[in-house]
Structures are given as C-alpha cells and as structure tokens.
Design a protein around this motif. Structure first.
Motif, mmCIF file in Angstrom:
data_model
loop_
_atom_site.group_PDB
_atom_site.id
_atom_site.type_symbol
_atom_site.label_atom_id
_atom_site.label_comp_id
_atom_site.label_asym_id
_atom_site.label_seq_id
_atom_site.Cartn_x
_atom_site.Cartn_y
_atom_site.Cartn_z
ATOM 1 N N ARG A 102 -19.006 -7.084 -2.096
ATOM 2 C CA ARG A 102 -18.283 -6.145 -2.960
ATOM 3 C C ARG A 102 -16.874 -5.888 -2.430
ATOM 4 O O ARG A 102 -15.943 -5.670 -3.217
ATOM 5 N N TYR A 103 -16.704 -5.910 -1.115
ATOM 6 C CA TYR A 103 -15.350 -5.818 -0.564
ATOM 7 C C TYR A 103 -14.503 -6.973 -1.084
ATOM 8 O O TYR A 103 -13.352 -6.786 -1.513
ATOM 9 N N ARG A 104 -15.071 -8.183 -1.071
ATOM 10 C CA ARG A 104 -14.321 -9.365 -1.500
ATOM 11 C C ARG A 104 -14.002 -9.341 -2.991
ATOM 12 O O ARG A 104 -12.919 -9.760 -3.414
ATOM 13 N N THR A 105 -14.936 -8.863 -3.796
ATOM 14 C CA THR A 105 -14.764 -8.967 -5.248
ATOM 15 C C THR A 105 -14.106 -7.747 -5.873
ATOM 16 O O THR A 105 -13.474 -7.859 -6.931
ATOM 17 N N ARG A 106 -14.216 -6.565 -5.227
ATOM 18 C CA ARG A 106 -13.691 -5.346 -5.843
ATOM 19 C C ARG A 106 -12.456 -4.813 -5.122
ATOM 20 O O ARG A 106 -11.459 -4.466 -5.757
ATOM 21 N N ALA A 107 -12.497 -4.718 -3.801
ATOM 22 C CA ALA A 107 -11.385 -4.109 -3.058
ATOM 23 C C ALA A 107 -10.270 -5.109 -2.766
ATOM 24 O O ALA A 107 -9.087 -4.831 -2.990
ATOM 25 N N LEU A 108 -10.629 -6.272 -2.247
ATOM 26 C CA LEU A 108 -9.618 -7.225 -1.789
ATOM 27 C C LEU A 108 -8.644 -7.657 -2.879
ATOM 28 O O LEU A 108 -7.432 -7.743 -2.621
ATOM 29 N N PRO A 109 -9.094 -7.944 -4.109
ATOM 30 C CA PRO A 109 -8.116 -8.359 -5.127
ATOM 31 C C PRO A 109 -7.018 -7.321 -5.362
ATOM 32 O O PRO A 109 -5.868 -7.688 -5.629
ATOM 33 N N LEU A 110 -7.340 -6.043 -5.242
ATOM 34 C CA LEU A 110 -6.324 -5.004 -5.438
ATOM 35 C C LEU A 110 -5.404 -4.889 -4.232
ATOM 36 O O LEU A 110 -4.188 -4.736 -4.371
ATOM 37 N N MET A 165 -11.314 -9.602 7.900
ATOM 38 C CA MET A 165 -12.002 -8.331 7.709
ATOM 39 C C MET A 165 -13.502 -8.494 7.434
ATOM 40 O O MET A 165 -14.312 -7.691 7.933
ATOM 41 N N PRO A 166 -13.944 -9.484 6.638
ATOM 42 C CA PRO A 166 -15.393 -9.615 6.431
ATOM 43 C C PRO A 166 -16.175 -9.764 7.740
ATOM 44 O O PRO A 166 -17.289 -9.237 7.864
ATOM 45 N N GLU A 167 -15.592 -10.456 8.735
ATOM 46 C CA GLU A 167 -16.270 -10.597 10.025
ATOM 47 C C GLU A 167 -16.361 -9.249 10.737
ATOM 48 O O GLU A 167 -17.378 -8.937 11.371
ATOM 49 N N PHE A 168 -15.312 -8.449 10.641
ATOM 50 C CA PHE A 168 -15.361 -7.115 11.241
ATOM 51 C C PHE A 168 -16.422 -6.255 10.555
ATOM 52 O O PHE A 168 -17.199 -5.564 11.221
ATOM 53 N N LEU A 169 -16.460 -6.294 9.238
ATOM 54 C CA LEU A 169 -17.438 -5.488 8.514
ATOM 55 C C LEU A 169 -18.861 -5.889 8.889
ATOM 56 O O LEU A 169 -19.741 -5.023 9.032
ATOM 57 N N ALA A 170 -19.098 -7.181 9.061
ATOM 58 C CA ALA A 170 -20.423 -7.630 9.496
ATOM 59 C C ALA A 170 -20.731 -7.110 10.900
ATOM 60 O O ALA A 170 -21.856 -6.688 11.193
ATOM 61 N N ALA A 171 -19.711 -7.111 11.775
ATOM 62 C CA ALA A 171 -19.919 -6.668 13.155
ATOM 63 C C ALA A 171 -20.263 -5.193 13.248
ATOM 64 O O ALA A 171 -20.970 -4.771 14.176
ATOM 65 N N GLU A 188 -17.282 4.067 -3.106
ATOM 66 C CA GLU A 188 -16.646 2.801 -3.467
ATOM 67 C C GLU A 188 -15.293 2.643 -2.797
ATOM 68 O O GLU A 188 -14.844 1.531 -2.503
ATOM 69 N N VAL A 189 -14.627 3.750 -2.530
ATOM 70 C CA VAL A 189 -13.247 3.713 -2.084
ATOM 71 C C VAL A 189 -13.089 3.265 -0.633
ATOM 72 O O VAL A 189 -12.016 2.828 -0.230
ATOM 73 N N ILE A 190 -14.143 3.324 0.190
ATOM 74 C CA ILE A 190 -13.988 3.041 1.612
ATOM 75 C C ILE A 190 -13.447 1.635 1.862
ATOM 76 O O ILE A 190 -12.464 1.468 2.594
ATOM 77 N N PRO A 191 -14.002 0.564 1.266
ATOM 78 C CA PRO A 191 -13.411 -0.763 1.489
ATOM 79 C C PRO A 191 -11.973 -0.877 0.970
ATOM 80 O O PRO A 191 -11.171 -1.637 1.516
ATOM 81 N N PHE A 192 -11.647 -0.104 -0.065
ATOM 82 C CA PHE A 192 -10.308 -0.138 -0.640
ATOM 83 C C PHE A 192 -9.262 0.367 0.365
ATOM 84 O O PHE A 192 -8.103 -0.046 0.331
#
Length: 432
Positions: A321-329, A305-311, A275-279
């Motif tokens: 999950r990056y958008r909803t869990r990591a990004l807010p923090l 960053m979402p575009e990079f992760l897709a790439a 879980e911690v990797i996107p954080f």
C-alpha cells in the motif's frame, strides 16, 4: 494573462510592524471591503472529529461501548476535557480512531460500528481547542490575527478542516474521504467567491494542510484554478515528508518514541493504522539515496524505503500500500500553476538522520540534526524551489524564510503572525 513569473528568495528578520502599512486594524465584527476571501486549511490533527457508535461496534472494554453506544454524536478528537477527567477513556478513543483497510473496496474506512464526521466544515470554529497545547499548534491565533486585519468569519474568512487520518490520493485510487473533501472544498471556494463579488480566493495552509491543498489543486481543472484561486500561501510546508516519521514508525518496534511532539503523539494513537503515516515518509524525489537511517549493516534512504519498512515490522500488505498509494504522490511534487508564497521557519534543530546500533530498532537512536523548523527539514523546503519555483509554467513563486521560528511558532508567535498576515494582505492587493 498573469504577471511575468517571479521567483524571490528572501531571508527576513523577525519584524515588529503593523499588519499592513497605512491602514488601521478593522473591528472584529465588520469585514473590510475589498479583501479577497481566505480559506484556511489547518495542519495535522487540527481538525476536530465527531463520532457515534452503532450496534456493530465491538469495544475493547465494556466501558468503551456502554458509555457511548447508541447515544448519538460525541467529540472523538480532540476531547481534552474528557480525558483530563477520566484518563481511562484513552484506549476507547484509540480504538475508535483507528482505521481498517477494506481490500474489497481498495480503500480505508472506520472500524466497524464507528461513524465519524468532520466538525464545522466551512468555518474556523473547529480550529479552537480547549487543550492549551493545541491552541498554539493550530490556527486559532492566525484566525484572530486575520480578524484584526479586517477579515470576518463567515463573510470573507472560512475554514476547510479534514479527516487527518486519511491521506490525499492520486487520481484513480479509491479514496472516499479525500474525494468527499475535494467536493466540499470546491463548493466552499465557489461560494466564498460569490459572496465576495466573485473575487478569487486565497488558500492559506499550515503544515499538512499544504499537502491536502496542493493535491486538491492538481486535481482541479486549470481553468477553474485560474478563475477561483488568486493565491496559494503555504506555511511550514511538509510536502516531501520528513525523517522524523522514520523514527515514529520505528518506535512501533518497541523503541522509545521521538521527543514529545504533537505529530508523534497523534500518529501513535493510530497504532500505524492511519492511512497518512506512509504518506509522511521522506520522498525519493526530495531526499534521493542519501542515508536517513544508518546502521552498521545497512543504511536506509528514501529510495529503499520498502526495505526499511520491512525491517521495522511492516507487513507485505502494508508495504504494497505504501508503493501503490503513498509513493505515487510523494514522487509527484509539481507546480500548482497558481501564484504561490511559501513561508518557512529555519534555524531550529530538526531531525536529519537517525543512527541505530546493530540495526536494533528497539533502542533509542542517536539523532543527527540539520536545519529547519523542528519538524520540517530545510532540504524539504528547498525542494519546493527546485520543483515548483523553477517550473517555467508556474506564474509566481516567492519563498520567505523566518529565522529561529519553529513549526508551531509560525502560527503562534506575534512577530511571525504579523509577517504571515502581511504576506496574505499583499496577495490580496496584488493585481493580475
């Protein structure tokens, strides 16, 4: 009422002074009276984990299940001795460490049939490793230095290890692991205070431990923080992420991994399941739209960053999950509202940008270095001054830079350790 707010930026040359002026080091078996208790939170991968396997576990190879299944608890991380004796066990440990996302619960959990526990919570015993690399990467030498300054394990010196595969979580987000950690740390701090004449504690963290502690403080009621936390000492704070992690996640496309670091090695064990990797990815609040990954066709910043992760092959579900869990923090870097000292290494080449030809993430990138401690970029450290030190509600903020000190050198080099212990003792002696 606290003292007037102070923000002090100092650059300190490495010094060779006594741990503190005017008093000899105390014996290791006797705590020095009057010291405020210290709670240590280690960096990434510096908490040891036990596991046991139930009948529900489906091993990747028969050997992984036959050796351990139904035989009680065994050391899952870090089992250096076992891996030295039998390297064939590595795929077993990788499989047993990986996490799965439970969509029904909206949370991460162990693989089916794997149960885990953090070793020796409340003590510093789990910071001791038989792996020589881990000895300098974790807190064993800092524990010894604090003992030399009058602290004693279990009396006024305590440890708060955590399951490093999981990330801190924002309020309202399902996060059983972090919720359990918050509960245990709250009880530990209250008990440490009661054992020491109701003195508030000093929380000392290294690297990722600072992220855990900062979110813990944010989610603790302000009256409780003012009652129980005297000072927050942060070593090599990685709050805000690092471009290094963009190379780590790109390496899952088949490109060569970053130069060998403990961080990159352990993250690769999770095969992107942790879980911690996107954080760990760079925060838009710190890095903005500055290009961090450069290709001929497109540049990638923290803001896209979402575009990079897709790439680099992340699925839509992983990006969500990056958008909803990591990004807010990572967007919520703010003052803990307790006195804080941030100690950072500088003067060491640290990844600042990555250049990939033709957006081919299977190739080794050209690395453009900036300043930092080899892991944490200086830009990240300066962001703490902007978002925490400049907050008028923050009672005290001090930033100390130690030249030519690496991320691990902060807690293993004698000169850096002396400075760190001196700052902890200053925090203990400070009057309200």
């Amino acid at each position: 009422m606290g003292p007037p707010r102070q923000r002090i930026i100092t650059t300190l040359l490495l010094i060779a002074t006594l741990f503190f002026s005017g008093a000899p080091a105390a014996a290791h078996d006797q705590a020095t009276p009057g010291l405020h208790p210290v709670i240590l939170l280690p960096g990434y991968s510096c908490s040891q984990l036990d596991a046991r396997l139930t009948d529900d576990y489906e091993p990747p190879t028969p050997a992984c299940g036959v050796r351990k299944q139904g035989r009680g608890w065994f050391r899952l991380w870090e089992n250096y001795t076992a891996l030295q004796e039998d390297p064939a066990l590595l795929p077993c440990y990788q499989d047993q460490l990986h996490l799965v996302y439970d969509h029904a619960a909206g949370d991460y959990r162990n693989a089916p049939g794997v149960e885990t526990r953090v070793v020796s919570f409340g003590t510093t015993r789990s910071f001791r490793f038989d792996d020589p690399v881990q000895k300098n990467a974790c807190l064993e030498r800092l524990v010894e230095a604090l003992e030399g300054a009058g602290y004693k394990e279990g009396s006024n010196l305590f440890g708060a290890p955590y399951d490093f595969r999981y990330a801190p979580a924002a309020p309202g987000v399902a996060a059983r692991s972090f919720a359990g950690f918050r509960s245990r740390l709250t009880r530990l701090i209250e008990r440490a205070s009661e054992m020491n004449g109701n003195k508030p504690v000093i929380i000392v963290t290294h690297s990722f431990g600072g992220d855990y502690a900062l979110e813990f403080l944010h989610q603790s009621p302000l009256p409780w923080r003012r009652r129980y936390v005297k000072h927050f000492v942060v070593l090599c704070a990685g709050i805000g992420g690092s471009p290094l992690i963009m190379q780590v996640v790109a390496s899952t496309m088949g490109s060569p991994p970053p130069p060998p670091t403990l961080l990159g090695t352990v993250l690769s064990l999770g095969n992107r399941s942790f879980e911690v990797i996107p954080f760990f990815l760079p925060s838009p609040k710190v890095y903005g739209d500055r290009p961090l990954v450069i290709t001929r066709a497109k540049n990638y910043s923290a803001e896209n960053m979402p575009e990079f992760l897709a790439a680099v092959g992340f699925s839509d579900d992983e990006i969500a999950r990056y958008r909803t869990r990591a990004l807010p923090l990572t967007l919520n870097i703010r003052a803990p509202l307790v006195p804080m000292t941030c100690i950072s290494g500088i003067g060491v080449p640290t990844i600042d940008r990555l250049v990939y030809s033709d957006a081919n993430f299977t190739e080794k990138p050209q690395v453009v270095n900036g300043d930092g401690d080899g892991i944490v970029n200086l830009e990240n450290v300066l962001a703490l001054e902007r978002f925490i030190g400049n907050d008028p509600a923050q009672p005290y903020f001090k930033s100390v830079f130690i030249p030519n000190t690496t991320h691990n050198g902060m807690i293993s080099d004698d000169s850096a350790l002396k400075l760190v212990v001196t700052e902890i003792l200053k925090a203990s002696q400070a009057t309200s």
